[in-house]
Design a protein around this motif. Structure first.
Motif, short mmCIF file in Angstrom:
data_model
loop_
_atom_site.label_atom_id
_atom_site.label_comp_id
_atom_site.label_asym_id
_atom_site.label_seq_id
_atom_site.Cartn_x
_atom_site.Cartn_y
_atom_site.Cartn_z
N VAL A 38 0.87 -1.18 0.00
CA VAL A 38 0.00 0.00 0.00
C VAL A 38 0.90 1.22 0.00
CG1 VAL A 38 -1.80 1.25 1.24
CG2 VAL A 38 -1.79 -1.27 1.22
N ARG A 39 0.64 2.17 -0.87
CA ARG A 39 1.53 3.31 -1.02
C ARG A 39 0.73 4.60 -1.04
NH1 ARG A 39 1.61 5.60 -6.11
NH2 ARG A 39 0.30 4.55 -7.66
N ARG A 40 1.46 5.69 -0.93
CA ARG A 40 0.86 7.01 -1.10
C ARG A 40 1.23 7.54 -2.50
NH1 ARG A 40 -1.78 9.53 2.71
NH2 ARG A 40 -1.72 8.66 4.83
N GLY A 41 0.27 8.22 -3.09
CA GLY A 41 0.53 8.75 -4.43
C GLY A 41 -0.63 9.60 -4.92
N THR A 42 -0.61 9.84 -6.18
CA THR A 42 -1.65 10.65 -6.82
C THR A 42 -2.67 9.74 -7.49
OG1 THR A 42 -0.09 12.45 -7.21
CG2 THR A 42 -2.11 12.44 -8.54
N LEU A 43 -3.95 10.00 -7.23
CA LEU A 43 -5.03 9.20 -7.81
C LEU A 43 -5.77 10.04 -8.85
CD1 LEU A 43 -6.75 6.62 -7.86
CD2 LEU A 43 -8.21 7.69 -6.12
N GLU A 44 -5.80 9.53 -10.05
CA GLU A 44 -6.57 10.17 -11.11
C GLU A 44 -7.84 9.36 -11.34
OE1 GLU A 44 -4.15 10.43 -14.56
OE2 GLU A 44 -2.74 11.87 -13.70
N VAL A 45 -8.97 10.01 -11.10
CA VAL A 45 -10.28 9.37 -11.32
C VAL A 45 -10.76 9.78 -12.70
CG1 VAL A 45 -12.62 9.07 -10.47
CG2 VAL A 45 -10.75 9.46 -8.85
N THR A 311 -21.17 7.24 -24.98
CA THR A 311 -22.29 6.74 -24.20
C THR A 311 -21.81 6.51 -22.77
OG1 THR A 311 -23.29 5.67 -26.13
CG2 THR A 311 -24.01 4.92 -23.96
N VAL A 312 -22.33 7.30 -21.84
CA VAL A 312 -21.87 7.28 -20.45
C VAL A 312 -23.03 6.87 -19.56
CG1 VAL A 312 -20.86 8.65 -18.59
CG2 VAL A 312 -20.21 9.10 -20.97
N ASP A 313 -22.76 5.96 -18.60
CA ASP A 313 -23.85 5.51 -17.72
C ASP A 313 -24.17 6.58 -16.69
OD1 ASP A 313 -22.20 5.21 -15.38
OD2 ASP A 313 -21.43 3.36 -16.25
N GLU A 314 -25.31 6.39 -16.03
CA GLU A 314 -25.82 7.41 -15.11
C GLU A 314 -24.92 7.60 -13.89
OE1 GLU A 314 -29.56 6.25 -13.50
OE2 GLU A 314 -29.04 4.12 -13.44
N VAL A 315 -24.14 6.59 -13.53
CA VAL A 315 -23.25 6.73 -12.36
C VAL A 315 -22.12 7.70 -12.67
CG1 VAL A 315 -21.68 5.51 -10.82
CG2 VAL A 315 -23.83 4.43 -11.52
N ASP A 316 -21.58 7.61 -13.89
CA ASP A 316 -20.44 8.45 -14.25
C ASP A 316 -20.84 9.82 -14.77
OD1 ASP A 316 -18.60 6.51 -13.53
OD2 ASP A 316 -18.65 5.57 -15.50
N GLU A 380 -10.42 9.71 -22.52
CA GLU A 380 -10.22 9.67 -21.07
C GLU A 380 -10.54 11.06 -20.53
OE1 GLU A 380 -9.39 7.27 -18.99
OE2 GLU A 380 -9.15 5.68 -20.50
N ILE A 381 -11.45 11.07 -19.54
CA ILE A 381 -11.86 12.33 -18.93
C ILE A 381 -11.49 12.30 -17.46
CG2 ILE A 381 -13.76 13.95 -18.56
CD1 ILE A 381 -15.29 12.40 -20.75
N GLU A 382 -10.58 13.15 -17.05
CA GLU A 382 -10.18 13.21 -15.64
C GLU A 382 -11.22 14.03 -14.87
OE1 GLU A 382 -6.83 15.55 -13.25
OE2 GLU A 382 -5.98 13.99 -14.58
N VAL A 383 -11.93 13.34 -13.96
CA VAL A 383 -12.98 14.02 -13.21
C VAL A 383 -12.53 14.40 -11.80
CG1 VAL A 383 -14.83 12.89 -14.51
CG2 VAL A 383 -13.93 11.79 -12.46
N GLU A 384 -11.42 13.79 -11.33
CA GLU A 384 -10.93 14.12 -9.98
C GLU A 384 -9.45 13.76 -9.90
OE1 GLU A 384 -12.35 13.53 -5.33
OE2 GLU A 384 -13.14 12.21 -6.90
N ARG A 385 -8.68 14.55 -9.15
CA ARG A 385 -7.25 14.28 -8.97
C ARG A 385 -6.91 14.53 -7.50
NH1 ARG A 385 -3.03 14.04 -12.62
NH2 ARG A 385 -0.94 14.39 -11.77
N LEU A 423 -13.27 2.60 1.41
CA LEU A 423 -12.69 3.21 0.22
C LEU A 423 -13.25 4.61 0.00
CD1 LEU A 423 -12.81 0.20 -2.27
CD2 LEU A 423 -10.86 1.01 -0.92
N GLY A 424 -12.44 5.43 -0.67
CA GLY A 424 -12.87 6.76 -1.09
C GLY A 424 -13.04 6.78 -2.60
N ALA A 425 -12.32 7.67 -3.25
CA ALA A 425 -12.41 7.76 -4.71
C ALA A 425 -11.79 6.54 -5.35
CB ALA A 425 -11.71 9.03 -5.20
N GLN A 426 -12.36 6.17 -6.50
CA GLN A 426 -11.88 4.98 -7.21
C GLN A 426 -11.44 5.36 -8.61
OE1 GLN A 426 -14.50 1.57 -6.95
NE2 GLN A 426 -15.42 2.34 -5.06
#
Length: 460
Positions: A38-45, A311-316, A380-385, A423-426
């Motif tokens: 398990v590490r620390r780093g940058t998460l791109e959602v 075509t994007v589902d309702e969750v995203d 690819e669409i970055e929605v959170e960093r 868990l938080g962001a995925q």
């Protein structure tokens, strides 16, 4: 006894999971990573999708009337400018129709001018025409009603007077002729006066008979013709408001027919409505085409402005906003990427296999000549960093289907324990860990998952 068996089981799992105790990552026999830290780093959602590049503007140009193709000026791949002529039909008949419409318009103008000029005729002309009409009407009525009884009586009396004059002339003649003293010339004069009296009597008789008989058919017909002529003369000098309005409407109708003929002639020519590239030509010279060729006679596209629909589902879709930057890669151009942004998001969902999906339009920011309509593209669409967050591989996370809780298998020394985590962001490959793990913890991937019937909850 049970605790002993569980210890043996954990030892066996640990033996399979850990190939080297001092290494940060163990290897399976197939060479795949089975234990990671398990590490620390940058998460791109990110939200991803795919589609095909499409031109923002594409039109199927078609003739709106039937005809024979006379000219085709472009071919597939030609770049054209707005207003450039692309193809033409044979327009000889249309040109004749246009000339005929111009002539009819000029005739209508003349008729309206005549009606308006007549409406402004001088009062004296109108008065004379009205008097002539009244006189003609009176003459016809007089003929139809017959002579006045007084005129007939006067004619009868004139006839009687004329007969009496004959008798008087005859008496004078006889007296003169019977006298031995009368000279021959006197006798001749008296005889002439008798003849003159007889002639005057015959004229009086004929006038009397004429008044008694009334008007002849030809007299009535002539009177009617004279009346019609007087009426027409007055009508030409005094048209009513409806006549002027009718000629005005006829002029407007002729003007519309001229405009229709002009439009039909213009529509026999296909003109580029914008700068673009010809991507299809479906006609050829000499071909008889109808009003609207299937697929368009010529297909024109603006390839300088490309887009694709995802075509994007309702969750995203709730994570997306218009204007968000995107990264675009193409199957035909591996190793290259292009920038774009979200242009529009559909306000309503489309049912796809029972799931609600939304159409998201992505527009390329830069136009590269190598890009072509129809190419397959991935977005690819970055929605959170998130910076400096605790990360765990998604392959190490397991979820309970009934409760939805998340677990990992943590490797501690020579033991493997199942630990519940929050868990938080995925992201695509990793997820943020909020609780349950610390930096440096080692977790096992799916290759060392134990049997579910022997799930162990340590620390509970």
């Amino acid at each position: 006894m049970r605790k002993g068996r569980w210890g043996i089981l954990v030892s066996l799992i640990l033996t399979l999971a850990v190939a080297c105790a001092g290494a940060s990552t163990a290897q399976s026999p197939q060479g795949q990573n089975t234990v990671v830290r398990v590490r620390r780093g940058t998460l791109e959602v990110t939200v991803s999708g795919s589609g095909n590049l499409q031109p923002h503007t594409l039109v199927n140009l078609a003739f709106t009337q039937s005809g024979v193709v006379r000219k085709v000026y472009v071919g597939v791949g030609d770049a054209v400018k707005a207003g450039q002529v692309l193809a033409e039909l044979d327009t000889r008949d249309l040109e004749l129709q246009l000339q005929n419409a111009r002539t009819n318009l000029e005739i209508a103008r003349i008729r309206l001018a005549q009606a308006q000029a007549t409406a402004r005729a001088r009062p004296a002309d109108l008065a004379a025409a009205q008097a002539a009409l009244a006189n003609a009407q009176a003459s016809l009525e007089a003929l139809k009603s017959g002579p006045d009884p007084r005129d007939r009586e006067i004619a009868r009396l004139n006839y009687e007077v004329a007969k009496n004059a004959i008798w008087q002339a005859q008496l004078t003649r006889d007296k003169t002729a019977g006298s031995p003293l009368s000279a021959p010339i006197d006798v001749d004069l008296t005889r002439a006066r008798v003849g003159q009296a007889e002639l005057q009597a015959e004229i009086a008789r004929l006038q009397y008979e004429k008044l008694k008989a009334g008007a002849r058919p030809e007299q009535l017909e002539a009177a009617r013709a004279q009346l019609a002529q007087a009426q027409a003369s007055l009508a030409r000098l005094q048209p009513d408001a409806l006549t002027v309005e009718r000629t005005r409407l006829q002029l407007e109708q002729a003007r519309l027919q001229l405009e229709q003929a002009r439009r039909r002639l213009e529509q026999a020519t296909l003109v580029a409505p914008f700068d673009g590239t010809v991507i299809a030509v479906n006609i050829e010279i000499g071909q008889v085409v109808g009003a609207g060729v299937p697929g368009g006679a010529i297909v024109l596209a603006d390839l300088s402005d490309l887009y694709l629909d995802l075509t994007v589902d309702e969750v995203d879709v709730v994570r997306l906003k218009e204007g968000m930057p995107v990264e675009i890669t193409l199957d035909a151009l591996p190793g290259r990427s292009f920038r774009g942004h979200i242009d529009a998001i559909a306000p309503a969902a489309t049912e796809t296999g029972g799931a609600a999906t939304y159409r998201v339009r992505v527009v390329l920011d830069d136009r590269d000549p190598v890009l072509r309509a129809g190419m397959s593209a991935n977005v690819e669409i970055e929605v959170e960093r998130l910076e400096n967050v605790l990360l765990v591989p998604n392959a190490a996370v397991r979820r309970d289907r009934e409760s939805g809780r998340a677990f990992v298998y943590r490797v501690v020394g020579d033991r493997v324990e199942e630990v519940e985590i929050r868990l938080g962001a995925q992201g695509e490959t990793e997820s943020e860990v909020l609780e349950g793990l610390q930096e440096g913890d080692r977790v096992a991937l799916s290759e060392v998952q134990p049997a579910t019937s022997f799930r162990i909850f340590f620390g509970r």
